[in-house]
Design an enzyme around this catalytic site. Structure first.
Site, PDB file in Angstrom:
ATOM      1  N   GLY A 162      84.226   8.605  67.094  1.00 57.15           N
ATOM      2  CA  GLY A 162      83.140   9.053  66.211  1.00 57.15           C
ATOM      3  C   GLY A 162      82.880   8.104  65.060  1.00 57.15           C
ATOM      4  N   ARG A 172      79.087   6.195  62.260  1.00 54.01           N
ATOM      5  CA  ARG A 172      78.653   6.441  60.871  1.00 54.01           C
ATOM      6  C   ARG A 172      79.772   7.128  60.090  1.00 54.01           C
ATOM      7  NH1 ARG A 172      76.260   9.280  64.303  1.00 54.01           N
ATOM      8  NH2 ARG A 172      74.266   8.213  64.224  1.00 54.01           N
ATOM      9  N   SER A 212      91.664  18.139  57.293  1.00 52.14           N
ATOM     10  CA  SER A 212      90.834  18.430  56.121  1.00 52.14           C
ATOM     11  C   SER A 212      91.636  19.303  55.171  1.00 52.14           C
ATOM     12  CB  SER A 212      89.572  19.179  56.554  1.00 52.14           C
ATOM     13  OG  SER A 212      88.940  19.757  55.422  1.00 52.14           O
ATOM     14  N   TYR A 257      86.098  25.842  61.646  1.00 50.64           N
ATOM     15  CA  TYR A 257      86.444  24.473  61.212  1.00 50.64           C
ATOM     16  C   TYR A 257      87.870  24.441  60.650  1.00 50.64           C
ATOM     17  CZ  TYR A 257      85.776  19.999  58.721  1.00 50.64           C
ATOM     18  OH  TYR A 257      85.885  18.703  58.253  1.00 50.64           O
TER      19      TYR A 257
HETATM   20  P1  NAI Z   1      79.777  12.515  60.119  1.00 57.32           P
HETATM   21  O1  NAI Z   1      79.039  13.677  60.659  1.00 57.32           O
HETATM   22  O2  NAI Z   1      79.161  11.660  59.056  1.00 57.32           O
HETATM   23  O3  NAI Z   1      80.261  11.557  61.311  1.00 57.32           O
HETATM   24  C1  NAI Z   1      80.946  12.096  62.435  1.00 57.32           C
HETATM   25  C2  NAI Z   1      80.727  11.175  63.626  1.00 57.32           C
HETATM   26  O4  NAI Z   1      81.384  11.771  64.765  1.00 57.32           O
HETATM   27  C3  NAI Z   1      79.239  11.024  63.984  1.00 57.32           C
HETATM   28  O5  NAI Z   1      78.932   9.674  64.206  1.00 57.32           O
HETATM   29  C4  NAI Z   1      79.106  11.863  65.256  1.00 57.32           C
HETATM   30  O6  NAI Z   1      78.093  11.397  66.135  1.00 57.32           O
HETATM   31  C5  NAI Z   1      80.493  11.711  65.861  1.00 57.32           C
HETATM   32  N1  NAI Z   1      80.776  12.786  66.821  1.00 57.32           N
HETATM   33  C6  NAI Z   1      80.502  14.108  66.694  1.00 57.32           C
HETATM   34  N2  NAI Z   1      80.884  14.754  67.798  1.00 57.32           N
HETATM   35  C7  NAI Z   1      81.400  13.829  68.648  1.00 57.32           C
HETATM   36  C8  NAI Z   1      81.969  13.904  69.947  1.00 57.32           C
HETATM   37  N3  NAI Z   1      82.043  15.058  70.617  1.00 57.32           N
HETATM   38  N4  NAI Z   1      82.406  12.754  70.516  1.00 57.32           N
HETATM   39  C9  NAI Z   1      82.322  11.564  69.864  1.00 57.32           C
HETATM   40  N5  NAI Z   1      81.805  11.455  68.634  1.00 57.32           N
HETATM   41  C10 NAI Z   1      81.352  12.576  68.026  1.00 57.32           C
HETATM   42  O7  NAI Z   1      81.177  13.127  59.586  1.00 57.32           O
HETATM   43  P2  NAI Z   1      82.217  12.523  58.543  1.00 57.32           P
HETATM   44  O8  NAI Z   1      81.994  13.192  57.246  1.00 57.32           O
HETATM   45  O9  NAI Z   1      82.255  11.059  58.616  1.00 57.32           O
HETATM   46  O10 NAI Z   1      83.595  13.129  59.124  1.00 57.32           O
HETATM   47  C11 NAI Z   1      84.528  12.384  59.887  1.00 57.32           C
HETATM   48  C12 NAI Z   1      85.799  13.219  60.058  1.00 57.32           C
HETATM   49  O11 NAI Z   1      86.353  13.532  58.778  1.00 57.32           O
HETATM   50  C13 NAI Z   1      85.549  14.557  60.755  1.00 57.32           C
HETATM   51  O12 NAI Z   1      86.635  14.859  61.591  1.00 57.32           O
HETATM   52  C14 NAI Z   1      85.485  15.532  59.600  1.00 57.32           C
HETATM   53  O13 NAI Z   1      85.795  16.824  59.990  1.00 57.32           O
HETATM   54  C15 NAI Z   1      86.525  14.936  58.675  1.00 57.32           C
HETATM   55  N6  NAI Z   1      86.356  15.350  57.282  1.00 57.32           N
HETATM   56  C16 NAI Z   1      85.206  15.080  56.570  1.00 57.32           C
HETATM   57  C17 NAI Z   1      85.089  15.515  55.257  1.00 57.32           C
HETATM   58  C18 NAI Z   1      83.875  15.242  54.425  1.00 57.32           C
HETATM   59  O14 NAI Z   1      83.827  15.746  53.296  1.00 57.32           O
HETATM   60  N7  NAI Z   1      82.890  14.475  54.885  1.00 57.32           N
HETATM   61  C19 NAI Z   1      86.184  16.253  54.607  1.00 57.32           C
HETATM   62  C20 NAI Z   1      87.327  16.478  55.433  1.00 57.32           C
HETATM   63  C21 NAI Z   1      87.396  16.034  56.717  1.00 57.32           C
END
Ligand code: NAI
Length: 248
Positions: free
Chosen positions: A13, A16, A143, A156
């Site tokens: 993932g 981005r 998280s 979640y």
């Molecule tokens: P985001 O939504 O900006 O990026 C997530 C990426 O994962 C996207 O590019 C999306 O296309 C990809 N993705 C989604 N489902 C997928 C799948 N089935 N297979 C392959 N790729 C997939 O999210 P962000 O904020 O960058 O989060 C990244 C990680 O960090 C996640 O696991 C999120 O739960 C965790 N996280 C984020 C927090 C935040 O405040 N942004 C806080 C705590 C944890």
């Protein structure tokens, strides 16, 4: 000599958000980088190009991390292309927030499958590779709400708490083979995932955070760099909070 020279990282993932920041940070420290995301869109291509511009070998793979068979195939391709996987970062994740009263079965299943089953899928597929190498570092994105819970995020929070149990179990199973397994628990990080939140929600989060601000993807990536490098060679089975102090 850079911290990750000679190592290969696989990040899920990573087109981005936090995943992209992790990919750029690890590549900047000399790692070759394989990454996955759902679709090979413009953002995906831009991330791939930015990584290659850092002078390392870098390649993106379209893959749905929630699918077991798909994951086996992607990891086979990565090993064929890169020869090894030293660092696995299970980052792919989604939210489908709702109070339990209104949460549908689909919202529950989707979040558990994408966030938690994906970690099983990739760790299972990469494990034989790391066992052969007799070295590896697995880093899972949990998280703070996986530790503390959060109203409106039962699905979640459960997925992120599950990741912690998985991380600690894998650390115990694979420690004797020099494979480490750790989780990171980010707090409020400014990405597309949190951009959907209203100014009111954002303000109330900031008031609860001792450092009085959200974190950046790069601040999470710095901790991934630590856990992926030999700087953390005696650290396994841990959950590192990257949350500006909000959950301590
Ligand atoms: P985001 O939504 O900006 O990026 C997530 C990426 O994962 C996207 O590019 C999306 O296309 C990809 N993705 C989604 N489902 C997928 C799948 N089935 N297979 C392959 N790729 C997939 O999210 P962000 O904020 O960058 O989060 C990244 C990680 O960090 C996640 O696991 C999120 O739960 C965790 N996280 C984020 C927090 C935040 O405040 N942004 C806080 C705590 C944890």
């Amino acid at each position: 000599m850079k911290l990750l020279d000679g190592k290969t990282a696989l990040i899920t993932g990573a087109a981005r958000g936090i995943g992209e920041a992790i990919a750029l940070k690890l590549a900047g420290e000399g790692a070759n980088v394989a990454f996955t995301d759902l679709a090979m869109d413009d953002q995906f291509r831009a991330t791939e190009a930015a990584l290659q511009a850092l002078g390392v070998k870098a390649k993106g793979y379209a893959s749905n991390a929630a699918l077991f068979a798909d994951t086996q195939k992607v990891v086979e391709q990565v090993v064929a292309d890169f020869g090894r996987v030293d660092i696995l970062v299970n980052n792919a994740g989604i939210t489908r927030d709702s109070l339990l009263m209104r949460m549908t079965e689909e919202q529950w299943d989707m979040v558990i499958t994408v966030n938690l089953k994906s970690v099983f899928n990739f760790t299972k597929a990469v494990q034989p590779v790391m066992l052969r190498q007799r070295v590896g570092s697995i880093i899972n994105l949990s998280s703070v709400v996986g530790v503390s819970g959060n109203a409106g995020q039962a699905n979640y929070s459960a997925s992120k708490a599950g990741i912690i149990g998985f991380t600690k179990s894998v650390a115990k199973e694979l420690g004797s083979r020099n494979i480490r397994s750790n989780a990171i628990a980010p707090g409020f990080i400014e990405t597309e995932m949190t951009a959907v939140l209203s100014d009111d929600v954002r303000k109330s989060w900031n008031e609860k955070i001792p450092l009085r601000r959200g974190g950046t993807p790069e601040e999470v990536a710095n901790v991934v760099l630590f856990l992926g490098s030999d700087l953390s060679s005696y650290v396994t089975g841990q959950v590192l909070h990257v949350c500006g102090g909000m959950n301590t």
